[in-house]
Design a protein around this motif. Structure first.
Motif, PDB file in Angstrom:
ATOM      1  N   LEU A  21       0.831  -1.200   0.000  1.00 33.42           N
ATOM      2  CA  LEU A  21       0.000   0.000   0.000  1.00 33.42           C
ATOM      3  C   LEU A  21       0.867   1.252   0.000  1.00 33.42           C
ATOM      4  CD1 LEU A  21      -2.858  -0.934   2.501  1.00 33.42           C
ATOM      5  CD2 LEU A  21      -3.119  -0.435   0.066  1.00 33.42           C
ATOM      6  N   LEU A  22       1.963   1.208   0.754  1.00 31.72           N
ATOM      7  CA  LEU A  22       2.867   2.355   0.796  1.00 31.72           C
ATOM      8  C   LEU A  22       3.486   2.591  -0.579  1.00 31.72           C
ATOM      9  CD1 LEU A  22       5.316   3.229   3.610  1.00 31.72           C
ATOM     10  CD2 LEU A  22       6.127   3.290   1.268  1.00 31.72           C
ATOM     11  N   GLY A  23       3.995   1.530  -1.197  1.00 33.74           N
ATOM     12  CA  GLY A  23       4.618   1.692  -2.509  1.00 33.74           C
ATOM     13  C   GLY A  23       3.627   2.117  -3.573  1.00 33.74           C
ATOM     14  N   SER A  24       2.413   1.576  -3.535  1.00 32.76           N
ATOM     15  CA  SER A  24       1.409   1.917  -4.546  1.00 32.76           C
ATOM     16  C   SER A  24       0.859   3.321  -4.350  1.00 32.76           C
ATOM     17  CB  SER A  24       0.259   0.905  -4.498  1.00 32.76           C
ATOM     18  OG  SER A  24       0.724  -0.401  -4.694  1.00 32.76           O
ATOM     19  N   SER A  25       0.931   3.827  -3.138  1.00 35.19           N
ATOM     20  CA  SER A  25       0.353   5.150  -2.869  1.00 35.19           C
ATOM     21  C   SER A  25       1.256   6.287  -3.298  1.00 35.19           C
ATOM     22  CB  SER A  25       0.057   5.288  -1.368  1.00 35.19           C
ATOM     23  OG  SER A  25       1.275   5.313  -0.623  1.00 35.19           O
ATOM     24  N   LEU A  26       2.536   6.026  -3.574  1.00 36.09           N
ATOM     25  CA  LEU A  26       3.467   7.118  -3.873  1.00 36.09           C
ATOM     26  C   LEU A  26       3.014   7.987  -5.041  1.00 36.09           C
ATOM     27  CD1 LEU A  26       6.889   5.257  -3.387  1.00 36.09           C
ATOM     28  CD2 LEU A  26       5.705   6.761  -1.790  1.00 36.09           C
ATOM     29  N   PRO A  27       2.552   7.422  -6.169  1.00 34.35           N
ATOM     30  CA  PRO A  27       2.131   8.311  -7.272  1.00 34.35           C
ATOM     31  C   PRO A  27       0.834   9.066  -6.988  1.00 34.35           C
ATOM     32  CG  PRO A  27       2.615   6.070  -8.056  1.00 34.35           C
ATOM     33  CD  PRO A  27       2.503   6.004  -6.573  1.00 34.35           C
ATOM     34  N   LEU A  28       0.056   8.626  -5.990  1.00 32.76           N
ATOM     35  CA  LEU A  28      -1.265   9.211  -5.749  1.00 32.76           C
ATOM     36  C   LEU A  28      -1.242  10.340  -4.736  1.00 32.76           C
ATOM     37  CD1 LEU A  28      -3.213   5.823  -5.426  1.00 32.76           C
ATOM     38  CD2 LEU A  28      -2.867   7.183  -7.501  1.00 32.76           C
ATOM     39  N   ASP A  64      11.010   3.125  -8.149  1.00 33.76           N
ATOM     40  CA  ASP A  64      11.501   3.364  -9.500  1.00 33.76           C
ATOM     41  C   ASP A  64      10.354   3.781 -10.427  1.00 33.76           C
ATOM     42  OD1 ASP A  64      13.992   2.776 -11.382  1.00 33.76           O
ATOM     43  OD2 ASP A  64      12.213   1.988 -12.399  1.00 33.76           O
ATOM     44  N   LEU A  65       9.222   3.091 -10.308  1.00 42.40           N
ATOM     45  CA  LEU A  65       8.060   3.424 -11.132  1.00 42.40           C
ATOM     46  C   LEU A  65       7.527   4.816 -10.798  1.00 42.40           C
ATOM     47  CD1 LEU A  65       6.112   2.256 -13.280  1.00 42.40           C
ATOM     48  CD2 LEU A  65       4.695   1.436 -11.389  1.00 42.40           C
ATOM     49  N   PHE A  66       7.534   5.149  -9.515  1.00 39.98           N
ATOM     50  CA  PHE A  66       7.047   6.470  -9.099  1.00 39.98           C
ATOM     51  C   PHE A  66       7.937   7.583  -9.636  1.00 39.98           C
ATOM     52  CE2 PHE A  66       7.954   9.705  -5.778  1.00 39.98           C
ATOM     53  CZ  PHE A  66       6.841  10.504  -6.004  1.00 39.98           C
ATOM     54  N   LEU A  67       9.261   7.440  -9.451  1.00 41.04           N
ATOM     55  CA  LEU A  67      10.179   8.488  -9.897  1.00 41.04           C
ATOM     56  C   LEU A  67      10.177   8.637 -11.417  1.00 41.04           C
ATOM     57  CD1 LEU A  67      13.243   7.878  -7.548  1.00 41.04           C
ATOM     58  CD2 LEU A  67      11.512   9.650  -7.357  1.00 41.04           C
ATOM     59  N   GLU A  68       9.999   7.527 -12.123  1.00 41.02           N
ATOM     60  CA  GLU A  68      10.001   7.580 -13.578  1.00 41.02           C
ATOM     61  C   GLU A  68       8.788   8.349 -14.108  1.00 41.02           C
ATOM     62  OE1 GLU A  68      10.415   4.504 -17.383  1.00 41.02           O
ATOM     63  OE2 GLU A  68       9.979   3.748 -15.357  1.00 41.02           O
ATOM     64  N   GLY A  69       7.656   8.194 -13.456  1.00 37.76           N
ATOM     65  CA  GLY A  69       6.445   8.847 -13.933  1.00 37.76           C
ATOM     66  C   GLY A  69       6.144  10.170 -13.280  1.00 37.76           C
ATOM     67  N   CYS A  70       6.982  10.595 -12.342  1.00 37.15           N
ATOM     68  CA  CYS A  70       6.724  11.851 -11.614  1.00 37.15           C
ATOM     69  C   CYS A  70       7.435  13.008 -12.311  1.00 37.15           C
ATOM     70  CB  CYS A  70       7.203  11.735 -10.168  1.00 37.15           C
ATOM     71  SG  CYS A  70       6.896  13.209  -9.184  1.00 37.15           S
ATOM     72  N   SER A  71       6.711  14.055 -12.567  1.00 39.45           N
ATOM     73  CA  SER A  71       7.284  15.253 -13.199  1.00 39.45           C
ATOM     74  C   SER A  71       7.403  16.413 -12.222  1.00 39.45           C
ATOM     75  CB  SER A  71       6.415  15.681 -14.381  1.00 39.45           C
ATOM     76  OG  SER A  71       5.085  15.941 -13.968  1.00 39.45           O
ATOM     77  N   ASP A  72       7.136  16.189 -10.947  1.00 38.20           N
ATOM     78  CA  ASP A  72       7.193  17.234  -9.926  1.00 38.20           C
ATOM     79  C   ASP A  72       8.478  17.071  -9.124  1.00 38.20           C
ATOM     80  OD1 ASP A  72       6.843  19.130  -8.016  1.00 38.20           O
ATOM     81  OD2 ASP A  72       5.009  18.290  -7.163  1.00 38.20           O
TER      82      ASP A  72
END
Length: 1304
Positions: free
Chosen positions: A313-320, A362-370
Motif C-alpha cells: 500500500l505504501l509503494g502503490s500510494s506514492l504516485p497518488l 523506480d516506477l514512481f520516480l520515472e512517472g513523476c514530473s514534480d
C-alpha cells in the motif's frame, strides 16, 4: 438482431444458434483443416492458440453461407469451456468471444442458455463439478469479452446472475467471479447500471463490508458512477454517507485482512486495497484511513501477509499522494516496520521485500514530473535509518530518474545533513539483537549514529557521480569532488567566500572515522574520474568521446590536475583553512616541487605533444594527491620521480654525495620509474593500479634490461622473502587496524547494502579458508612438541610445591605453600596461553603476507601484459619466457586455492596469448642468434624433464615461438621455390642433393634445432613415461613443416621400435601428418618419396604382424592408427602409380581379423574394410533371412501371442531374398575374409546373448552376415525355432540396421 436492448433476436437467429447439426459426418469427412483449428485452440502454447483463433475466424468468414460449420464451431467452443486442461479453457473462451464479436447475428442470450444447459451444476456428475464451474465462468467471460454484453440487457442480467451463483464456490474459483462482475460493472454505461443492474445488485452493495469481492464491487461503482452512488444512496446502503469513516474502520479492517490472506501465495496487492485508498483520497479521509486502518490496524496484526500488504500500500500510494501526504506516510510506522524487515532479513533464505519496494519507487520516480515530490520521496527513504545508517543502498538504481532540479536539491540536502546531522528528522530504529547488545551511553550512541550517517551520505554523494545513468554536468561533479576532498583532509578556521566549503561549519565535529570514510570515498571517486568520458554537450566534448579520451574535462585538462589545483589553493589559504594532519617542511617542499615540475611538463606538452611528458605528469599528480593520505611514503616517491623526470628529459640532476663516494652508477630513469610503479602497486588501490598500468604503457618503449629485470624479480618464486614483502605487510597492518570498526558495523546489519568497505576484503575470504585447512596438518606436529614442553614445566612446578607426593601429601603442605603453588600455576598457564596466541598471530601474519604478496604479483603481471602487447618486437621479450615458465611450474606444484589458481590462470593466459601466439615478433635477431638457439634447446630439454604434461606443453610452446622468431618470414623466401614443383622434382630426381630448405633459414640453424627436436621425439617414442605428447609434435609439423623431413626417419622407425602400443600408434599418427604436408614432398626427390612410402608400408606390415591379441583399448588404438595410415599409403601408391609392393598386406590383414575381439569396435571394422576394398576385396553383403520356411510344421505360430509381436499379416516381407545356392557360396568366402564381429560387445543385454546361443549349434559365427545364413543351415523343428523365425518387430529392425551397415 441482438442489439436493440431487449435481448430478443429474430427467429432465424435463434434457429441458427439452437438448431442441431444435420450432417455431422459430412463436416468430419469434408475438411480436416477445419477440425484442426479446435485442436490447436486447446494447445498450451499461447502463440498456437492465437493463430488457430485467427485462422478459424478467417475460415468462418470465407464460408458464411455454410450455417452448419458455424453451428458446429459454437458447439465445439462451448464444449471446450469446461475442458480438463487448464490451458485449453482460456483458449476456447477467447475464440468464442471473437466469434460472437464477428458474427453479431448470433444471440448472446441463446448462447448463454446453451452454456447453462451444458454446465448445469444441478445435474453434472460430482467428478465433473469443477469443470462445470469453470465452464460457466469462462462462458460468461467470453460473452463479456465479445463487447456486446452492455447492449443486451437480458444477457447482462443472466451473466450477473451466473457470476453471483459462482461466487459461493470460493474453493475452486476464489474471487474470480466477483472480480469479473466488477469488471463488467466498470465497462457498462452509467444509464445501463442505473436502470438495469443497480436494483439487481443492491443486496451485494448493501453487504459490501462482508467480503473483499463485494467491497470491491462497491468501490468500483463509486469511482465509475459517482452520480448514481452519491452520498444519499450510500447512506441508504451503508448507513453512512462515506465509505471511510471512524465507524466503518473496524469492518473495513476485517475485509482488508481477509483480502491480504487471500493474496498470500500471489504476493501481490489486493485490488480492493488500492481502490479503497483511492476512495479515501477522493473522500478526503486518507489520513484517517492510513493512521487507523493501516498503521493501527493491519500493521499491528503482526502477520506476514498483513505487513506485506502495508508495504505494498505504501509503494502503490506514492504516485497518488501530494508532497505533504508523502512526508506523512514516509515518516510513519509503516516505514519503520519496513526498515526493521530489511535489516532483519539479510539471510539468503528469507523473503526480502526490498526489491519490490525498489520497483515501486523506480516506477514512481520515472512517472513523476514534480521535483518537489521526487525530493520528498528521496528524503523520506534516506532518513529511514538503523542506528544512523540508512537502510537503502548508497548506490541506488532509482536515482537515475531524478530530474535535474530535484538532483541539485537532493545533493544540497545531503551536504547539509552531513554538516548538520539531524537525527530527530530520521525514522531511526534498532533490532532486538542490537538493543540487547547495546552497552553505549547516550552520548556515545549519538556520536556512533552520526558517524554511520556521515559514512552513508558521503558514499551516496559519490554514487550520484559514479552512476552513468544520471545526467550531470562538470559543475556538479566538481562540487561533489571538492566537498569530499575538503572534509577528508581539511577543516575550517574562518569562513571565506573564495572557498565555498568554508561557508558552513559542521555542527558536530568530524571524527577520525568520518574523515577516513570521506578519504576512501574520495579516492574511489578519483578512480572513476580517471576513466570517465568527457561531460557536456559541447563539440569538443563530443569529439573527445569519439576518440575515447577518458579522465579529461571538456577543456582538455585532467580531472586529477583540477583537484591538485584546488588542493594548492586550500594550502595557500592558511588563515582560513588548515590541513587535519599538517605537512612537515620536507612534505611541503615535496609538494611545491611537484607543482613546479608539473607546470614545466605542461608547458613542454603545449609546445610538442609527448606521451612521455603526459605519463610523468599523470604519475606526479597521482603521487602528489596521495601525499595527503600517506605522506611518509609519498615524499620519497616524489623525490625519485623528480630526479627521474629530469633525467628523462635531458636535465642533469644534482648527484648525491653518497652515490659519488661509493662509486655506484646511477640507475637509468626508466629503472627508477619502474621502482616507483612497483612501490605504488603495493598499495591496495584500484586507482593506483589503473594509473600505473597506463603510465607503464606510455614509458615501456624506453625499457631497458635492468628495468625489466626489476619486474621479473617480483615474479620469481625465489624472491618471495625479499624486502618487497615488508611493504606488503605494512599495507596489511593498516587494513587490520580498520577491521574492528567495520566488523561492528556489519554486525549491526544496517550496512549490508552499501558494500564499499566490504569490497576490499571480499576477494581474500575464499582463499583464506582454504589456506587454513592446508595449514592445519602442519600445526599438529608443532602442537605435540609444545604440549610435551608444557607438561615438563608443569611437572616441575608441581614437584617444587610437593604436589606430586603420596596420598597424605596434602597434610604436609601448609597454606602459604598452596598459595605460592597456585600463583606459579596461574603464571605458567598465562604464559602458555600467551605463547599459543603468539604462535597463532605469527602464522596468521605469515598467511596474510602470503596472500598480499600474491595479490602484488597479480598486479605486476599487468605490467608484463602491457609490455608484451605494446612491445612485441622488442628483443627484451625473450627474457620474459623463463620467468613466466617458472611461475607456471611453481603454481602447478603448490596449493590450489582460488587466488593461486587466478594467478596461474593469468600467467598462463599471458604466456600463451600475448607471447607465443602474438602476431608480431622481433624481426632482427641476428645479433642474439646464438642466445636464442641456446634458449630454444633449454626449453625443449626443460619440457622433457617435466613431470606434468601441462607444464611441458608451455615449455614446448615457448620453443615453437623461438623457432618462429629464428626462422623469420620464411614464406616470402620459399615462394619462388614452391612456384614450380614439377621442375624441381625432375631436376632433383636421383641426384640426392639437399634442397634450400635443408640449409639455415633466416637466422635458424636447422641442423642444430633438428637435433634438439629429434632427441625429444626419440624420448617421446622410446620411453614408457614421457611428459611430451603427440599433439605437441603435431603442432610442430603444422606450424613448421620444414621439420618434417628432419624427423621423418625417427618416426618411421618408431612404428615398430616404439616403447609400447601407444607410442607406436602415435608414430603412425605423426607419420600420416608429415606425409600429408606439402612441404615434405617438395623437399624430397621422386626416388626418396617412393622409398619413404615403401619403407612406411613395410613398417606397418611388420607392426601388424606382431599383434597377437586385442584385449584392451590401447591395442585397438594402435590398429586403428595403422589402418588409417595404411589407407593413406595405399591411396598414394595407387594415385601416384608408385612402384611399391602391396601383395603381402591382404594376408596380414586377414590374419589380423581372426584375432579374438577384433570386431568389438565399429570404427575398426569400417577402417578394415576400407583398406580391404582398396586391396580389391569386396565387403560381403548381408544375407537376408527367408520370410517363411519351406517346412509348414515350423511355420505354425505359437498359441500364446507374446507382447510386442505383430501378426504375421502385418510383418513387412523382405523383397530382396538371397537364393540358397548363393548363400552357400558366400559362407565359404566369409570364413576366410570377413571379420569376427558377432562377439557380443560389453554392455549389451543378456537377452540377446541367449537368443544367439540358442539359435544354432557350436559353430562360430564369423561375420555380421553370418547368423541369418546359419539359421537356415541348422536342422529345423521345435517351437523355439518357429519363434525365432517369426521374431519381434524390434529384432527385425535391428537386423535391418546391421544389414545396412554391412552394405555400407
Amino acid at each position: 438482431m441482438a442489439g436493440d436492448g431487449s435481448g430478443s433476436g429474430s427467429p432465424g437467429d435463434e434457429a441458427l444458434a439452437t438448431a442441431p447439426i444435420s450432417h455431422p459426418g459430412r463436416l468430419l469427412g469434408q475438411n480436416r483443416q477445419f477440425l484442426d483449428f479446435f485442436w490447436d485452440i486447446a494447445k498450451p502454447q499461447q502463440e498456437t492458440r492465437l493463430k488457430a483463433t485467427e485462422d478459424l475466424l478467417r475460415y468462418l468468414r470465407e464460408n458464411q453461407k455454410d450455417d452448419e460449420q458455424l453451428k458446429y464451431s459454437l458447439k465445439r467452443l462451448i464444449d471446450g469451456l469446461g475442458a480438463t486442461r487448464e490451458a485449453a479453457r482460456p483458449g476456447f473462451s477467447l475464440a468464442l468471444a471473437q466469434v460472437l464479436q464477428v458474427f453479431e447475428e448470433i444471440s448472446l442470450l441463446t448462447v448463454l442458455d446453451q452454456i447453462k444447459e451444458k454446465y448445469d451444476l444441478g445435474r453434472v456428475k460430482k467428478k465433473l463439478f469443477r469443470n462445470a464451474l469453470f465452464g460457466n465462468f469462462f462462458g460468461v467471460l467470453a460473452l463479456f469479452q465479445s463487447g456486446r454484453l452492455p447492449k443486451d440487457s437480458k444477457a447482462l442480467l443472466g451473466c450477473v446472475q451466473v457470476l453471483q451463483s459462482l461466487s459461493d464456490h470460493h474453493v475452486h474459483l476464489k474471487d474470480l467471479p466477483r472480480k469479473t462482475l466488477a469488471d463488467i460493472v466498470s465497462e457498462i454505461p452509467e444509464a445501463v447500471f442505473e436502470e438495469v443492474l443497480f436494483s439487481f445488485l443492491e443486496d451485494d452493495l448493501t453487504s459490501a463490508f462482508s467480503s473483499p469481492g463485494q467491497l470491491y464491487l462497491l468501490l468500483v461503482g463509486i469511482q465509475k458512477f459517482p452520480r448514481v452512488l452519491r452520498p444519499e444512496k450510500l447512506k441508504a446502503l451503508l448507513g453512512t454517507t462515506a465509505v471511510i469513516t471512524a465507524e466503518n474502520i473496524p469492518r473495513l479492517l476485517e475485509v482488508l485482512k481477509m483480502a491480504a490472506k487471500s493474496e498470500k501465495k500471489d504476493r501481490s496487492l489486493p485490488t480492493v486495497g488500492l481502490d479503497l485508498m483511492k476512495v479515501a483520497l477522493k473522500e478526503g479521509t486518507f489520513e484517517l484511513f492510513w493512521k487507523e486502518a493501516v498503521e493501527n490496524g493491519l500493521l499491528k496484526d503482526n502477520v506476514g501477509p498483513c505487513s506485506y500488504m502495508c508495504y505494498r500500500l505504501l509503494g502503490s500510494s506514492l504516485p497518488l499522494l501530494s508532497a505533504t501526504q508523502l512526508r506523512m506516510v514516509l515518516r510513519g510506522e509503516v516505514m519503520r516496520h519496513y526498515g526493521t524487515h530489511v535489516v532483519s532479513t539479510q539471510m539468503h533464505d528469507r523473503f526480502k521485500f526490498a526489491p519490490e519496494m525498489e520497483a515501486y519507487v523506480d516506477l514512481f520516480l520515472e512517472g513523476c514530473s514534480d521535483p518537489g515530490k521526487q525530493l520528498a520521496a528521496m528524503v523520506g527513504f534516506s532518513t529511514l535509518t538503523n542506528q544512523g545508517y540508512p537502510v537503502v543502498p548508497s548506490f541506488w538504481k532509482v536515482l537515475r530518474h531524478l530530474l535535474p532540479a530535484a538532483l541539485l536539491k537532493y545533493t544540497a540536502w545531503l551536504k547539509n545533513m552531513f554538516l548538520n546531522p539531524d537525527l530527530d528528522a530520521c525514522v531511526d530504529f534498532a533490532t532486538k539483537r542490537q538493543q540487547q547488545n547495546e552497552k553505549k551511553t547516550d552520548a556515545e550512541m549519538t556520536q556512533h549514529c552520526v558517524t554511520r550517517l556521515r559514512k552513508w551520505i558521503i558514499a551516496r554523494l559519490v554514487g550520484l557521480v559514479e552512476n552513468p545513468q544520471i545526467k550531470k554536468g562538470e559543475d556538479f561533479v566538481t562540487d561533489v569532488t571538492r566537498f569530499c576532498f575538503f572534509h577528508a583532509f581539511f577543516k575550517t578556521k574562518k569562513p571565506t567566500p573564495e572557498i565555498t566549503e568554508t561557508k558552513t561549519t559542521p555542527s558536530v565535529p568530524l571524527n577520525e572515522a568520518s574523515r577516513t570514510a570521506a578519504a576512501n570515498s574520495f579516492f574511489s571517486l578519483l578512480q572513476h574520474l580517471n576513466t570517465m568520458p568527457a561531460l557536456g554537450d559541447s563539440a569538443k566534448a563530443e569529439e573527445m568521446r569519439k576518440k575515447h579520451l577518458h579522465g579529461l574535462t571538456a577543456s582538455g585538462d585532467p580531472w586529477l590536475y583540477l583537484i591538485v589545483q584546488y588542493a594548492s589553493a586550500l594550502l595557500s589559504h592558511q588563515a582560513h583553512v588548515t590541513v587535519v594532519v599538517p605537512f612537515s617542511d620536507e612534505e611541503k617542499l615535496a609538494w611545491d616541487r611537484m607543482l613546479q615540475t608539473v607546470e614545466t611538463l605542461r608547458k613542454r606538452e603545449k609546445k610538442s605533444q609527448n606521451l612521455k611528458s603526459s605519463a610523468f605528469q599523470h604519475l606526479l599528480l597521482l603521487v602528489g594527491i596521495h601525499l595527503f593520505k600517506s605522506p611518509a611514503e609519498c615524499v620519497n616517491l616524489l623525490s625519485d620521480l623528480q630526479n627521474c623526470t629530469q633525467r628523462a628529459f635531458g636535465e642533469k640532476p644534482k648527484k648525491k654525495k653518497t652515490s659519488a663516494a661509493s662509486g655506484e652508477e646511477e640507475p637509468e630513469w626508466v629503472e627508477v620509474i619502474i621502482e616507483v610503479l612497483l612501490s605504488l602497486l603495493a598499495q591496495s588501490s584500484g586507482l593506483i593500479r589503473r594509473v600505473c598500468k597506463s603510465v607503464f604503457g606510455l614509458v615501456c618503449q624506453h625499457m631497458t634490461k635492468g628495468a625489466l629485470q626489476l619486474i621479473l624479480d617480483v615474479l620469481d618464486p625465489q624472491h618471495d622473502q625479499d624486502e618487497e614483502s615488508a611493504v606488503v605487510v605494512m599495507e596489511e597492518t593498516q587494513k587490520k587496524k580498520s577491521l574492528p570498526e567495520d566488523a561492528s558495523e556489519e554486525d549491526d546489519g544496517g550496512e549490508s547494502s552499501s558494500g564499499e568497505e566490504e569490497d576490499d576484503s571480499s576477494e581474500d575470504d575464499e582463499s583464506e579458508g582454504e589456506e587454513k585447512e592446508a595449514s592445519e596438518t602442519d600445526n599438529e606436529d608443532e602442537n605435540v612438541e609444545a604440549d610435551e614442553k608444557f607438561r615438563a614445566m608443569l611437572r616441575g612446578v608441581l614437584q617444587a610445591g610437593n604436589a606430586l607426593g603420596g596420598d597424605d601429601s596434602d597434610e604436609d603442605v601448609d597454606d602459604e605453600t598452596m598459595m605460592s603453588l597456585d600463583e606459579n600455576l596461574s603464571a605458567l598457564f598465562a604464559e602458555q596461553k600467551k605463547r599459543i596466541q603468539a604462535k597463532k598471530d605469527e602464522k596468521e601474519k605469515m598467511r596474510k603476507e602470503k596472500i598480499l604478496r600474491r595479490e602484488f604479483k597479480i598486479k605486476v603481471l599487468d605490467l608484463v601484459e602491457v609490455f608484451l602487447s605494446k612491445q612485441a618486437e622488442n628483443p627484451l621479450v625473450f627474457t620474459i619466457i623463463e620467468p613466466l615458465l617458472s611461475v607456471i611450474e611453481q603454481s602447478m606444484s603448490s596449493e590450489s586455492d582460488k587466488q593461486e589458481q587466478d594467478y596461474l590462470r593469468k600467467t598462463a593466459d599471458i604466456f600463451t596469448n600475448h607471447l607465443c601466439r602474438s602476431k608480431q615478433y622481433c624481426k632482427n635477431v641476428a645479433p642474439i642468434r646464438e642466445e636464442l638457439h641456446a634458449q630454444l634447446e633449454s626449453l625443449v630439454k626443460r619440457a622433457c624433464k617435466q613431470s606434468d604434461s601441462s607444464v611441458a606443453l608451455y615449455c614446448f610452446s615457448g620453443s615453437l615461438y623461438l623457432f618462429r622468431v629464428l626462422k623469420g618470414n620464411m614464406a616470402a623466401e620459399a615462394a619462388p621455390q614452391v612456384a614450380q614443383p614439377k621442375k624441381k622434382l625432375k631436376s632433383s630426381e636421383g641426384s640426392g642433393a639437399p634442397t634450400a630448405q635443408s640449409l639455415a633459414v633466416g637466422s635458424l640453424d636447422l641442423d642444430r634445432v633438428a637435433a634438439v627436436y629429434k632427441e625429444a621425439l626419440n624420448l617421446f617414442l622410446t620411453k614408457r613415461k614421457s611428459p611430451l605428447t603427440g599433439p605437441m609434435f603435431l603442432d610442430l609439423f603444422e606450424r613448421h613443416p620444414i621439420m618434417c623431413k628432419q624427423l621423418i626417419d625417427t618416426i618411421v622407425k618408431s612404428i615398430t621400435e616404439g616403447a609400447r602400443q601407444h607410442q607406436q600408434a602415435q608414430a603412425c599418427m605423426l607419420l600420416q601428418k608429415a606425409l600429408q604436408t606439402r612441404d615434405l614432398k617438395l623437399s624430397l626427390s621422386e626416388n626418396e618419396w617412393e622409398e619413404l612410402i615403401r619403407e612406411s608400408t613395410n613398417q606397418i606390415k611388420e607392426t601388424l604382424k606382431t599383434v597377437s591379441e586385442i584385449k584392451v583399448k590401447v591395442d585397438q588404438e594402435k590398429i586403428i592408427k595403422c589402418l588409417e595410415l595404411l589407407n593413406y599409403l595405399i591411396k598414394t601408391v595407387t594415385q601416384q602409380k608408385l612402384n611399391v609392393d602391396l601383395a603381402g598386406l591382404g594376408d596380414v590383414l586377414q590374419a589380423l581379423s581372426q584375432h579374438e575381439g577384433f570386431g568389438r569396435s565399429t570404427r575398426l571394422n569400417n577402417l578394415y574394410w576400407d583398406v580391404m576394398k582398396l586391396l580389391g576385396v569386396t565387403r560381403p553383403v548381408k544375407e537376408k533371412a527367408l520370410a517363411q520356411p519351406k517346412n509348414p510344421t515350423t511355420a505354425e505360430a505359437p498359441k500364446r501371442k507374446k507382447k510386442g509381436f505383430l501378426p504375421a499379416t502385418k510383418i513387412r516381407k523382405n523383397r530382396k531374398k538371397v537364393p540358397p545356392s548363393q548363400s552357400q557360396e558366400n559362407r565359404g568366402k566369409e570364413a576366410a575374409t570377413t571379420v569376427a564381429t558377432n562377439a557380443t560387445p560389453a554392455g549389451k543385454k543378456k537377452k540377446r546373448k541367449r537368443k544367439k546361443r540358442g539359435g544354432g549349434s557350436g559353430q562360430s559365427q564369423v561375420s555380421v552376415e553370418g547368423p541369418p545364413a546359419k539359421k537356415r543351415a541348422q536342422p529345423q523343428g521345435g517351437s523355439k525355432k518357429a519363434d525365432a523365425q517369426q521374431g519381434s518387430l524390434k529384432n527385425k529392425k535391428k537386423k535391418g540396421k546391421k544389414g545396412k551397415m554391412a552394405e555400407d
